[in-house]
Enzyme design. Structure first.
Site, PDB file in Angstrom:
ATOM      1  N   PHE A 149      56.294  34.675  73.706  1.00 37.23           N
ATOM      2  CA  PHE A 149      55.405  34.645  74.876  1.00 37.23           C
ATOM      3  C   PHE A 149      55.751  33.532  75.856  1.00 37.23           C
ATOM      4  O   PHE A 149      55.382  33.602  77.032  1.00 37.23           O
ATOM      5  CB  PHE A 149      53.940  34.490  74.427  1.00 37.23           C
ATOM      6  CG  PHE A 149      53.557  33.068  74.080  1.00 37.23           C
ATOM      7  CD1 PHE A 149      53.197  32.163  75.077  1.00 37.23           C
ATOM      8  CD2 PHE A 149      53.567  32.619  72.757  1.00 37.23           C
ATOM      9  CE1 PHE A 149      52.853  30.851  74.762  1.00 37.23           C
ATOM     10  CE2 PHE A 149      53.228  31.312  72.438  1.00 37.23           C
ATOM     11  CZ  PHE A 149      52.880  30.423  73.448  1.00 37.23           C
ATOM     12  N   LYS A 173      61.908  44.299  73.324  1.00 37.89           N
ATOM     13  CA  LYS A 173      60.507  44.267  72.859  1.00 37.89           C
ATOM     14  C   LYS A 173      59.964  42.892  73.254  1.00 37.89           C
ATOM     15  O   LYS A 173      60.158  41.903  72.548  1.00 37.89           O
ATOM     16  CB  LYS A 173      60.456  44.456  71.338  1.00 37.89           C
ATOM     17  CG  LYS A 173      59.165  45.054  70.800  1.00 37.89           C
ATOM     18  CD  LYS A 173      57.908  44.306  71.116  1.00 37.89           C
ATOM     19  CE  LYS A 173      57.686  43.113  70.227  1.00 37.89           C
ATOM     20  NZ  LYS A 173      56.507  42.292  70.676  1.00 37.89           N
ATOM     21  N   GLU A 176      53.783  40.704  73.332  1.00 37.54           N
ATOM     22  CA  GLU A 176      52.620  41.493  73.731  1.00 37.54           C
ATOM     23  C   GLU A 176      51.588  40.653  74.480  1.00 37.54           C
ATOM     24  O   GLU A 176      50.645  41.184  75.056  1.00 37.54           O
ATOM     25  CB  GLU A 176      51.983  42.155  72.494  1.00 37.54           C
ATOM     26  CG  GLU A 176      51.407  41.200  71.456  1.00 37.54           C
ATOM     27  CD  GLU A 176      52.442  40.657  70.462  1.00 37.54           C
ATOM     28  OE1 GLU A 176      53.603  40.437  70.860  1.00 37.54           O
ATOM     29  OE2 GLU A 176      52.077  40.419  69.303  1.00 37.54           O
ATOM     30  N   SER A 226      58.939  32.302  66.405  1.00 39.48           N
ATOM     31  CA  SER A 226      58.644  31.266  65.410  1.00 39.48           C
ATOM     32  C   SER A 226      59.597  31.392  64.217  1.00 39.48           C
ATOM     33  O   SER A 226      60.180  32.453  63.972  1.00 39.48           O
ATOM     34  CB  SER A 226      57.197  31.392  64.961  1.00 39.48           C
ATOM     35  OG  SER A 226      56.946  32.710  64.534  1.00 39.48           O
ATOM     36  N   CYS A 281      60.042  25.638  73.604  1.00 46.07           N
ATOM     37  CA  CYS A 281      60.765  25.344  72.360  1.00 46.07           C
ATOM     38  C   CYS A 281      61.603  24.089  72.501  1.00 46.07           C
ATOM     39  O   CYS A 281      62.067  23.539  71.519  1.00 46.07           O
ATOM     40  CB  CYS A 281      61.653  26.513  71.986  1.00 46.07           C
ATOM     41  SG  CYS A 281      62.967  26.757  73.161  1.00 46.07           S
ATOM     42  N   GLU A 381      55.024  22.545  63.868  1.00 44.78           N
ATOM     43  CA  GLU A 381      55.271  22.796  65.288  1.00 44.78           C
ATOM     44  C   GLU A 381      53.926  23.159  65.912  1.00 44.78           C
ATOM     45  O   GLU A 381      53.379  24.237  65.652  1.00 44.78           O
ATOM     46  CB  GLU A 381      56.258  23.955  65.473  1.00 44.78           C
ATOM     47  CG  GLU A 381      56.523  24.223  66.940  1.00 44.78           C
ATOM     48  CD  GLU A 381      57.356  25.465  67.207  1.00 44.78           C
ATOM     49  OE1 GLU A 381      57.188  26.480  66.519  1.00 44.78           O
ATOM     50  OE2 GLU A 381      58.178  25.410  68.145  1.00 44.78           O
TER      51      GLU A 381
HETATM   52  P1  NAD Z   1      56.191  34.784  67.462  1.00 46.93           P
HETATM   53  O1  NAD Z   1      57.135  34.537  66.351  1.00 46.93           O
HETATM   54  O2  NAD Z   1      54.747  34.911  67.147  1.00 46.93           O
HETATM   55  O3  NAD Z   1      56.579  36.135  68.242  1.00 46.93           O
HETATM   56  C1  NAD Z   1      57.896  36.364  68.712  1.00 46.93           C
HETATM   57  C2  NAD Z   1      58.132  37.871  68.761  1.00 46.93           C
HETATM   58  O4  NAD Z   1      58.061  38.403  67.438  1.00 46.93           O
HETATM   59  C3  NAD Z   1      57.101  38.624  69.593  1.00 46.93           C
HETATM   60  O5  NAD Z   1      57.752  39.643  70.317  1.00 46.93           O
HETATM   61  C4  NAD Z   1      56.147  39.183  68.546  1.00 46.93           C
HETATM   62  O6  NAD Z   1      55.546  40.395  68.948  1.00 46.93           O
HETATM   63  C5  NAD Z   1      57.048  39.393  67.344  1.00 46.93           C
HETATM   64  N1  NAD Z   1      56.367  39.187  66.063  1.00 46.93           N
HETATM   65  C6  NAD Z   1      55.336  38.345  65.817  1.00 46.93           C
HETATM   66  N2  NAD Z   1      55.004  38.390  64.501  1.00 46.93           N
HETATM   67  C7  NAD Z   1      55.847  39.272  63.923  1.00 46.93           C
HETATM   68  C8  NAD Z   1      56.010  39.739  62.583  1.00 46.93           C
HETATM   69  N3  NAD Z   1      55.240  39.305  61.595  1.00 46.93           N
HETATM   70  N4  NAD Z   1      56.981  40.635  62.339  1.00 46.93           N
HETATM   71  C9  NAD Z   1      57.775  41.083  63.319  1.00 46.93           C
HETATM   72  N5  NAD Z   1      57.664  40.664  64.609  1.00 46.93           N
HETATM   73  C10 NAD Z   1      56.719  39.778  64.906  1.00 46.93           C
HETATM   74  O7  NAD Z   1      56.429  33.625  68.547  1.00 46.93           O
HETATM   75  P2  NAD Z   1      55.574  33.304  69.849  1.00 46.93           P
HETATM   76  O8  NAD Z   1      54.276  32.693  69.435  1.00 46.93           O
HETATM   77  O9  NAD Z   1      55.568  34.461  70.762  1.00 46.93           O
HETATM   78  O10 NAD Z   1      56.508  32.193  70.517  1.00 46.93           O
HETATM   79  C11 NAD Z   1      56.457  30.842  70.173  1.00 46.93           C
HETATM   80  C12 NAD Z   1      57.529  30.506  69.159  1.00 46.93           C
HETATM   81  O11 NAD Z   1      58.810  30.831  69.679  1.00 46.93           O
HETATM   82  C13 NAD Z   1      57.593  29.004  68.863  1.00 46.93           C
HETATM   83  O12 NAD Z   1      57.785  28.833  67.484  1.00 46.93           O
HETATM   84  C14 NAD Z   1      58.795  28.534  69.647  1.00 46.93           C
HETATM   85  O13 NAD Z   1      59.423  27.379  69.159  1.00 46.93           O
HETATM   86  C15 NAD Z   1      59.689  29.711  69.527  1.00 46.93           C
HETATM   87  N6  NAD Z   1      60.698  29.698  70.557  1.00 46.93           N
HETATM   88  C16 NAD Z   1      61.950  29.313  70.186  1.00 46.93           C
HETATM   89  C17 NAD Z   1      62.934  29.245  71.142  1.00 46.93           C
HETATM   90  C18 NAD Z   1      64.319  28.823  70.761  1.00 46.93           C
HETATM   91  O14 NAD Z   1      65.190  28.886  71.597  1.00 46.93           O
HETATM   92  N7  NAD Z   1      64.591  28.411  69.528  1.00 46.93           N
HETATM   93  C19 NAD Z   1      62.664  29.579  72.477  1.00 46.93           C
HETATM   94  C20 NAD Z   1      61.370  29.966  72.815  1.00 46.93           C
HETATM   95  C21 NAD Z   1      60.393  30.029  71.830  1.00 46.93           C
END
Ligand code: NAD
Length: 496
Positions: A149, A173, A176, A226, A281, A381
């Site tokens: 997000f 994808k 959401e 994450s 991030c 985090e």
């Molecule tokens: P998230 O892991 O909740 O979601 C990321 C994506 O995975 C979304 O599209 C979501 O719909 C999907 N998703 C969520 N839970 C899932 C599951 N159980 N199974 C399959 N798919 C699933 O992350 P977020 O809250 O949207 O974003 C924040 C996180 O992203 C933080 O941990 C941040 O550090 C990380 N991030 C990392 C970088 C990097 O470059 N390393 C960059 C941006 C964000």
């Protein structure tokens, strides 16, 4: 109520949706739209459209691909303001920050415009008598991109411009929580002349992700999110034979040495800790003050925080709301946890008066001092506007703290000693290092990615590694028959 639908085969998806999710305006605290959630069958339709489009797109000339990329670049540059407004309305970050996000994505598009050069192979004449050898890089097929997000435009653009430039077709994808930015980008692609099916979007949750991970026609997956989900995506995708790069969470440290310019370091800590409400991030979440400068640095950070203006990102604010009420509550919970664990709460963000609707998902900037590495505010985090100061007796102890942390995304050192900086860049275990630069995000022509639990897989995003990830190498050894024929020889080929 606005409905946000999938984008398949160059147009909005017309079908009904059994499941959908709320999309919020975080500064107003209201539901602003409903986003369709794709079941497996809709993901299959998107993958089928991408599969159909692949042969035509991979056969398109480099000139033709570049023409479309340049057109997309022009449209994106011209409509940055509109896209920034869409981002702010669903994510909450302030407009200037949203425009900055678009700019960083645009730079990847510009990098991808150089694809004719990026895909050049090598050629060796006469590797054996009258035998030549040359290398090619070819696209993989349909690639999936799954994004978080916090950068609804930039993170997808770390991937899809390069994937498309290399001749692949894409199913994205997006998160959401803020899905509209991706649909805007899809409309720009269509206007730029990208053939239908080359870029598709399916919205949704784990159901859609799981189908992308298991679909036999998806060749590769780029994921950002994450760490727990990144690990799952990597393990599930690779067990199905897919190429996967999965970028995970982070806990970024900023080490401040006693000889540093403390005003510069304090500015940097505030900018990188609270920009985008800490939902980056690459945000600095732990400032490691190497004594004896701890008290002075904390005082300088505190005075700067007093001037920060939290409010609606469409007004003249420095920091917007958090993305959802649930996330705001989770982050606020860390303020109680830190206090209970014995950290000093120097600034409590719960007491601010935001410039925005009372129902917005507000939490002001917060600062903890005397944080210990065992406390949850340090180990977890938080992904919000909470900065922790850890006091360290020596440089070696500070380096050890960074290196024993399970994450290794970005890190920074603040010092005026070039030798100390050089030692740090050499010894620190992280993928992106800043020297007097708090958020060392690589330019598009370098590659972005962390180490340890911040990245699963071995390819970082964009730059040379992005091109490598989205292509497969092939080496051709060719002999065009000369009047002389080689004759039968069962031996292993050697150069003669
Ligand atoms: P998230 O892991 O909740 O979601 C990321 C994506 O995975 C979304 O599209 C979501 O719909 C999907 N998703 C969520 N839970 C899932 C599951 N159980 N199974 C399959 N798919 C699933 O992350 P977020 O809250 O949207 O974003 C924040 C996180 O992203 C933080 O941990 C941040 O550090 C990380 N991030 C990392 C970088 C990097 O470059 N390393 C960059 C941006 C964000």
């Amino acid at each position: 109520m606005k409905r946000i639908t999938h984008w398949i085969d160059g147009k909005p998806f017309a079908g009904e949706s059994e499941r959908a999710g709320d999309v919020f305006d975080p500064a107003l605290g209201v539901v602003s739209g409903r986003v369709d959630f794709a079941p497996a069958a809709v993901v299959d339709e998107a993958v089928a459209a991408a599969t159909r489009a692949f042969d035509g797109w991979r056969e398109s000339s480099l000139s033709q691909r570049t023409k479309v990329l340049f057109a997309f670049r022009e449209l994106l540059a011209a409509r940055t303001g509109e896209l920034a407004s869409i981002i702010t309305a669903e994510h909450g970050k302030v407009l200037a920050d949203a425009a900055g996000e678009v700019q960083r994505g645009l730079e990847v598009v510009e990098f991808a415009c150089g694809v004719p050069t990026l895909l050049k192979g090598g050629f060796s004449e006469n590797v054996s008598t009258r035998v030549d050898s040359y290398s090619l890089r070819q696209p993989l097929g349909v690639v999936g991109v799954i994004s978080p997000f916090n950068f609804p435009a930039m993170v997808p653009m770390w991937f899809f411009p390069v994937a498309i430039a290399c001749g692949n077709t894409v199913v994205l994808k997006p998160s959401e929580k803020d899905p509209s930015a991706s649909v805007f980008l899809a409309e720009l692609w269509a206007q730029a002349g990208l053939p239908g099916g080359v870029f598709n979007i399916v919205h949704g949750d784990k159901v859609a992700v799981d189908r992308l991970l298991t679909h036999p026609d998806v060749a590769a997956v780029s994921f950002v999110g994450s760490t727990a989900v990144a690990r799952y995506v990597y393990e599930t995708g690779t067990s199905r034979g897919k190429r996967v790069q999965a970028l995970g969470g982070a806990k970024n440290h900023m080490v401040v040495l006693p000889d540093a310019d403390l005003d510069l370091a304090a500015d940097a800590a505030v900018n990188s800790g609270f920009g985008s409400a800490g939902e980056r991030c690459m945000a600095i979440s732990a400032v490691v003050a190497v004594e004896p400068i701890g008290d002075e640095l904390v005082a300088k950070i505190t005075s700067r925080m007093a001037a920060l203006h939290t409010g609606d990102g469409r007004r003249d604010s420095d920091m917007g709301p958090l993305v959802t009420a649930a996330h705001r509550d989770k982050v606020a919970g860390y303020l109680d946890a830190g206090l209970a664990e014995g950290a000093s709460l120097v600034v409590d963000g719960r007491s601010i008066e935001p410039d925005g609707a009372a129902e917005g998902f507000w939490l002001g900037p917060s600062l903890f001092d005397h944080v210990e590495p065992t406390m949850s505010v340090y180990t977890d985090e938080i992904f919000g506007p909470v900065l922790s100061v850890v006091r360290s007796p020596t440089y070696d102890a500070a380096l050890d703290l960074v290196n024993t942390n399970p994450y290794g995304n970005g890190t920074a050192i603040f010092t005026n000693d070039g030798g100390a900086a050089r030692r740090f860049q050499h010894d620190v275990q992280a993928g992106m290092v800043g020297i007097n630069v708090p958020i060392p995000v690589p330019m598009a022509y370098y590659s972005f990615g962390g180490w340890k639990n911040s990245l699963f897989g071995d390819a970082h995003a964009h730059g040379a590694e992005g091109v490598h990830f989205y292509t497969r190498g092939k080496v051709v050894t060719s002999r065009w028959l000369d009047p002389s024929h080689g004759g039968v020889d069962l031996g292993f080929p050697t150069q003669t």
